[in-house]
Design a protein around this motif. Structure first.
Motif, short mmCIF file in Angstrom:
data_model
loop_
_atom_site.label_atom_id
_atom_site.label_comp_id
_atom_site.label_asym_id
_atom_site.label_seq_id
_atom_site.Cartn_x
_atom_site.Cartn_y
_atom_site.Cartn_z
N LYS A 745 0.89 -1.28 0.48
CA LYS A 745 -0.22 -0.31 -0.26
C LYS A 745 0.70 1.43 0.27
O LYS A 745 0.43 2.24 -1.18
CB LYS A 745 -0.77 -0.22 1.09
CG LYS A 745 -1.82 1.08 0.91
CD LYS A 745 -2.71 1.37 2.57
CE LYS A 745 -2.88 2.19 2.94
NZ LYS A 745 -4.41 2.38 3.60
N ILE A 746 1.90 0.89 0.72
CA ILE A 746 3.00 2.11 0.39
C ILE A 746 3.18 2.09 -0.37
O ILE A 746 3.52 3.85 -0.76
CB ILE A 746 4.17 2.26 2.17
CG1 ILE A 746 3.23 2.11 3.55
CG2 ILE A 746 4.98 3.29 2.12
CD1 ILE A 746 4.67 1.65 4.61
N ILE A 747 3.93 1.69 -0.59
CA ILE A 747 4.28 1.71 -2.29
C ILE A 747 3.71 2.26 -3.29
O ILE A 747 3.70 3.36 -4.63
CB ILE A 747 5.47 0.61 -3.21
CG1 ILE A 747 6.61 0.02 -1.69
CG2 ILE A 747 5.56 0.79 -4.42
CD1 ILE A 747 6.89 -1.18 -2.02
N THR A 748 2.15 2.16 -3.10
CA THR A 748 1.70 2.76 -4.67
C THR A 748 0.53 3.66 -3.70
O THR A 748 0.77 4.82 -4.75
CB THR A 748 0.40 1.64 -4.30
OG1 THR A 748 0.45 -0.03 -4.37
CG2 THR A 748 -0.68 2.23 -5.00
N CYS A 749 0.57 4.22 -2.35
CA CYS A 749 0.36 5.45 -2.11
C CYS A 749 1.92 6.19 -3.32
O CYS A 749 1.96 7.90 -3.11
CB CYS A 749 0.40 5.42 -0.75
SG CYS A 749 -1.35 5.23 -0.62
N LEU A 750 3.24 6.39 -2.50
CA LEU A 750 4.05 6.31 -2.72
C LEU A 750 4.36 7.10 -4.17
O LEU A 750 4.08 8.39 -4.82
CB LEU A 750 5.37 5.57 -2.54
CG LEU A 750 6.04 7.11 -1.23
CD1 LEU A 750 7.47 5.65 -0.83
CD2 LEU A 750 6.58 7.73 -0.68
N ARG A 751 3.61 6.43 -5.67
CA ARG A 751 3.33 6.48 -6.33
C ARG A 751 2.26 7.05 -7.20
O ARG A 751 2.26 7.98 -8.05
CB ARG A 751 3.51 4.99 -7.25
CG ARG A 751 4.85 4.50 -7.28
CD ARG A 751 5.05 2.82 -8.01
NE ARG A 751 6.11 2.64 -8.18
CZ ARG A 751 6.68 1.09 -8.19
NH1 ARG A 751 5.37 0.12 -8.34
NH2 ARG A 751 7.23 0.68 -7.89
#
Length: 979
Positions: A745-751
């Motif tokens: 989820k964090i990786i998706t939000c960062l992108r």
């Protein structure tokens, strides 16, 4: 052009107002530099006196004798220009020079000034079909018109001059006192009315007072009798007019006093020259009136075509007025500038020409050290400089795109004046090395900083007003955000409009401007930041706007100073960073701490309310675990919704705190449950068997059995029951699983955040290592603790308290296996499949440890013969089969690994006593060396049961129902038979 100068009160110096003032006429915005006259002479009085001096000076320098032609006998106005030649014979050629429409002034061309004839008609004014005004036929008539003198007054002046010349043949005008001579020539009957006569007499007396008493060329002493007498006459004339027009007694007294004062020479030498109009500032005011005649009275700001001829004649007055070329240059510079100011600053040519003449003034200032001239020079230039600086110190209010061409002229003129004042007048400048002082650059630096500070204050007020007007709107823009945008626009305007002009005198004009704006905004931002205690949308908006503004200002400064000696380092030092990103980061860190503290508080409260019941959810985990993860998800969502530009940089701070919070929860899940040592029974002391005892035949419960430790709760404890322990293990496993989802989820939000790049996660460690390690450790600890609790606590009644107690055949392992079956059922149905085998493996390991503990450390009530070894092996085989479950239980390799220790120890129970004793002795010798000669040391209990460990062999001997074993133990260690 009134829009050029804010609040300027402008007037016209060529009017004929008769208002009496103690100072020469001037705009209230532009005071005269010449000082106060100290005598109430009006503009008209000064102008008429100047005209009298002008006419007298021109007539006395003519080549033909003076004659008087009455006005009625002069050429009619409507006559042709050629008919004026009849009067030219009676007047000097300099005054009667004929004017034609083609006359072109060389001086005017040199000045670069527009003439009234070359000036375009104002398109805003309506024209009338009336006849054009008659052009003056002579320079004399032109001067009369320009100075606003009536024909009647002109006629009287000429008439008086003829009488004076007739009475003093051969005497030059500078040897006379003109007001005195005119008073001598006229009486009341020569004027149309008594009022005009009185005004005329008072004017001449006031001129004498100004020139001989108030501002004499040669200072007079207080005790001077002539001065006292003249004062008395002038005061008396206010009450009773002098009897003029004849050689009366009063006139004789007046002449005596006047001539006594006028004939004094500055060097006390004999001279026939009279000094009555050459004292400062009277001479300067009179000369200013003459120079102002060069401007067309009908056209503001335009120079007459005949300026060359007029100036030639005006210079003839120098001998009477005490004017020289230096004073002329200074006065003409002032008059040009004064005319520019008092005519609404519409004629840029006047401004530029004033600046050109300033160059002559600057040259003069370097060639003379005359204190009198320096005083006038300082006053005049200070007045010019004061006026220009009032505009330049706030040039953003003064100039704009429509009038920017005036800025360079005003700036050049003001800087020229400042340079003369500093370099040629200031004593302080002379004391310094000149190369250390750049007057123009220093002044421009001051103008830039002052104007930008003023403009900033105005923008600040406008932004505040805009904020107030929008306060009823949803999400009104913060004042400093509005201000940052306005200041950015102001900086761009400065760079594009003003800096190209200012750069002529200051190479870093744009850089200084943006450094000033940077400082002004920085002061406001610092106050704002000091009052911000938490992250709010307004705070972030302001700080992001500040960061954007700073980058723009620094870019302009660097761009402007790329060619400077230090590459702009000095300017950049003036611009300490706002550190807006740092401020945002600090606020985000405060926000993180607040959210994490709240997360910890909620976690603690939920944990305290947790009852660890299975079936609360499909994962069979604790509701508090799902709640803490929900709160963490909300925190992450809120973080990525923050309107900040550095999510990636601040994410590690958040993850560290979240990781600590989750770790804290994981530690609490396993805390208080105990360890394997909490449930292991205390081992009884070593004893030897009583051979042939019938003890196993007794049915009563044996005494002094070793008891379990009691560090943990009872078998029915709610907090640590089997099902509750399973829920705790599931909770830790659930967190482990969800950590993987959180990372994704964090990786998706960062992108997805603004301005994010595809490789934004490169080099970023997105993990929850502390939590992961604590969950892993917690699961292992809970598995082991659960297994030992079940074996040594929950099932101790069928294992430790019953197995092989008394008769072996009647106390075998079946009851224990039967009791273990529902435990396995509970674990299989409750524990997560990824943890289940680990728990059962731990349970088997603890079962094997319990089994070994029974046969090796079960106390004196457990006695085994060599024949019992077979039963023990069979029982242990049954225990293994239960965990294998015919292939449906644990894998074979796991079971074999867990049971290997038991398998290694059991052969000792088959061995004969002699071989056991020999094995024991050998092991003791190997451990303690060959020095043993008598008593064998008692081997310590390590719990690491093994056929190669002396304590293990000793314990088999202790439980061996054999005489030889008993004798050996008695002899070697004197072990008792009972506890």
């Amino acid at each position: 052009m009134s829009r050029l100068l804010r609040g300027a009160s402008l007037g016209h110096a060529n009017g004929t107002s008769s208002s009496s003032v103690a100072m020469a006429p001037s705009s209230s915005d532009l005071p005269s530099p010449f000082g106060s006259l100290g005598v109430t002479l009006s503009d008209a009085d000064l102008r008429e006196t100047a005209y009298e001096i002008f006419v007298a000076s021109c007539r006395t320098t003519g080549s033909k004798p003076l004659t008087y032609i009455p006005q009625s006998e002069r050429t009619p106005p409507s006559s042709t220009l050629s008919s004026s030649s009849s009067s030219s014979a009676a007047t000097p050629s300099s005054l009667q020079r004929s004017l034609t429409s083609t006359a072109a002034s060389k001086m005017k061309k040199a000045l670069g000034l527009k003439s009234s004839s070359g000036k375009k008609a104002n398109p805003g004014k309506e024209t009338t079909p009336s006849k054009p005004a008659r052009k003056p036929a002579t320079v004399a008539e032109l001067m009369r018109l320009q100075m606003g003198v009536s024909e009647q007054t002109d006629s009287r002046i000429r008439k008086g001059l003829l009488r004076i010349a007739a009475g003093q043949l051969g005497k030059r005008m500078e040897s006379m006192v003109l007001p005195l001579e005119l008073l001598q020539q006229f009486k009341a009957s020569d004027f149309p009315d008594q009022h005009e006569y009185e005004a005329w007499q008072h004017r001449n007396l006031k001129v004498l007072e100004a020139g001989l008493l108030v501002h004499p060329l040669v200072p007079i002493e207080k005790s001077d009798a002539s001065a006292q007498r003249l004062r008395q006459i002038i005061r008396g004339a206010h009450d009773k007019l002098l009897e003029t027009g004849k050689n009366s007694e009063s006139m004789q007294v007046l002449r005596s006093a006047v001539m006594s004062l006028a004939c004094r020479s500055p060097d006390r030498s004999a001279s026939d020259c009279c000094h009555w109009a050459d004292g400062v500032p009277l001479n300067l005011y009179l000369y200013q009136m003459l120079l102002e005649s060069c401007f067309d009275v009908s056209e503001d700001g335009s120079i007459i075509e005949e300026i060359e001829e007029v100036l030639e004649l005006i210079k003839k007055t120098w001998v009477i007025l005490g004017i020289n070329q230096m004073l002329h240059n200074l006065c003409f510079t002032w008059v040009l500038f004064h005319r520019f100011v008092t005519t609404d600053q519409v004629e840029i040519d006047l401004l530029l020409e004033s600046d050109n003449h300033m160059a002559d003034v600057a040259k003069d200032a370097k060639t003379t050290k005359d204190p009198g001239y320096s005083k006038i020079l300082s006053s005049t230039l200070s007045s010019i400089l004061g006026w220009t600086e009032k505009r330049l110190l706030a040039y953003h209010d003064t100039f704009n795109a429509s009038n920017i061409e005036f800025m360079q002229g005003i700036l050049s003129l003001g800087l020229s004046a400042a340079k003369v004042l500093v370099e040629d007048i200031s004593n302080e400048y002379r004391r310094k090395r000149r190369e250390e002082t750049d007057v123009a650059r220093n002044r421009v630096d001051t103008y830039i900083r002052s104007s930008l500070r003023t403009a900033f204050a105005q923008k600040m007020e406008q932004a505040d007003s805009s904020r107030r007007s929008s306060k009823n709107q949803n999400n009104p823009t913060p004042v400093l955000s509005i201000l940052a945008k306005d200041i950015g626009e102001l900086a761009n305007k400065e760079k594009e409009l003003f800096s190209p002009i200012l750069k002529k005198w200051h190479p870093l004009a744009a850089g200084v401007a943006v450094a000033t704006l940077h400082s002004c905004y920085g002061n406001e931002l610092k106050q704002f930041i000091s009052g911000v205690t938490e992250l709010t949308p307004d705070a972030v908006q302001v700080l992001r706007a500040a960061d954007k503004l700073e980058k723009n200002l620094v870019h302009i400064a660097v761009e402007d100073s790329v060619d400077s000696e230090d590459g702009g380092k000095s300017l950049i030092r003036e611009m300490p960073p706002y550190e807006a990103e740092s401020a945002i980061a600090n606020l985000v860190k405060v926000w993180i701490k607040t959210r994490v503290d709240r997360l910890k508080e909620w976690t603690e409260r939920n944990f305290q309310q947790e009852n660890w019941n299975p079936g609360a959810n499909r994962e069979n985990c604790a509701p508090s675990a799902t709640e803490v993860l929900r709160l963490i998800n909300e925190t992450l969502d809120a973080f990525f919704q923050l309107p900040i530009p550095m999510h990636r940089d601040l994410l590690p701070d958040l993850l560290v705190e979240v990781d600590k919070s989750l770790q804290h929860y994981a530690i609490k899940v396993k805390s208080g449950c105990g360890t394997r040592g909490s449930f292991m029974p205390a081992l009884p002391a070593l004893t030897r068997c009583e051979v042939g005892s019938k003890l196993w035949k007794k049915k009563e419960k044996p005494q002094n059995l070793p008891k379990r430790r009691s560090q943990v709760g009872s078998r029915d404890s709610d907090s640590f029951g089997l099902s509750h322990l399973c829920v705790r293990m599931n909770s830790l496993q659930y967190i482990r699983t969800e950590l993987e989802n959180l990372e994704k989820k964090i990786i998706t939000c960062l992108r997805n955040v603004e301005s994010a790049q595809a490789d934004i996660t490169n080099g970023l460690n997105i993990s929850f290592q502390l939590t992961l390690a604590s969950c892993q450790e917690g699961i292992l600890q809970l598995c082991e603790m659960t297994a030992y609790k079940v074996i040594f606590h929950d099932l101790s009644h069928v294992l430790w308290d019953a197995l092989y107690m008394g008769e072996i055949a009647s106390s075998r392992i079946d009851p224990f296996i039967t009791s273990l079956d529902p435990v396995l059922e509970t674990i299989s149905s409750t524990v997560h499949n990824r943890v289940r085998n680990r728990v059962i493996t731990a349970l088997m390991k603890s079962s094997c440890d319990g089994f070994l503990l029974v046969v090796l450390a079960g106390g004196p009530m457990r006695v085994f013969s060599r024949q019992d070894a077979q039963i023990i092996e069979e029982d242990f085989g049954s225990l293994k089969e239960m965990y294998l479950a015919g292939g449906d239980g644990l894998p074979q390799e796991l079971v074999e690994k867990a049971s290997s220790q038991v398998k290694n120890v059991l052969p000792l129970f088959h061995a004969d006593t002699e071989s056991l004793i020999e094995r024991f002795k050998r092991l003791i010798a190997e451990t303690n060396g060959a020095s043993l000669k008598s008593r064998y040391p008692l081997p310590p209990t390590t719990g690491n049961w093994s056929p190669t460990e002396a304590n293990t062999v000793l314990r088999v001997l202790c439980h061996r129902n054999d005489e030889a074993a008993t004798r050996f133990l008695k002899k070697t260690y004197n072990l008792p038979k009972k506890l």
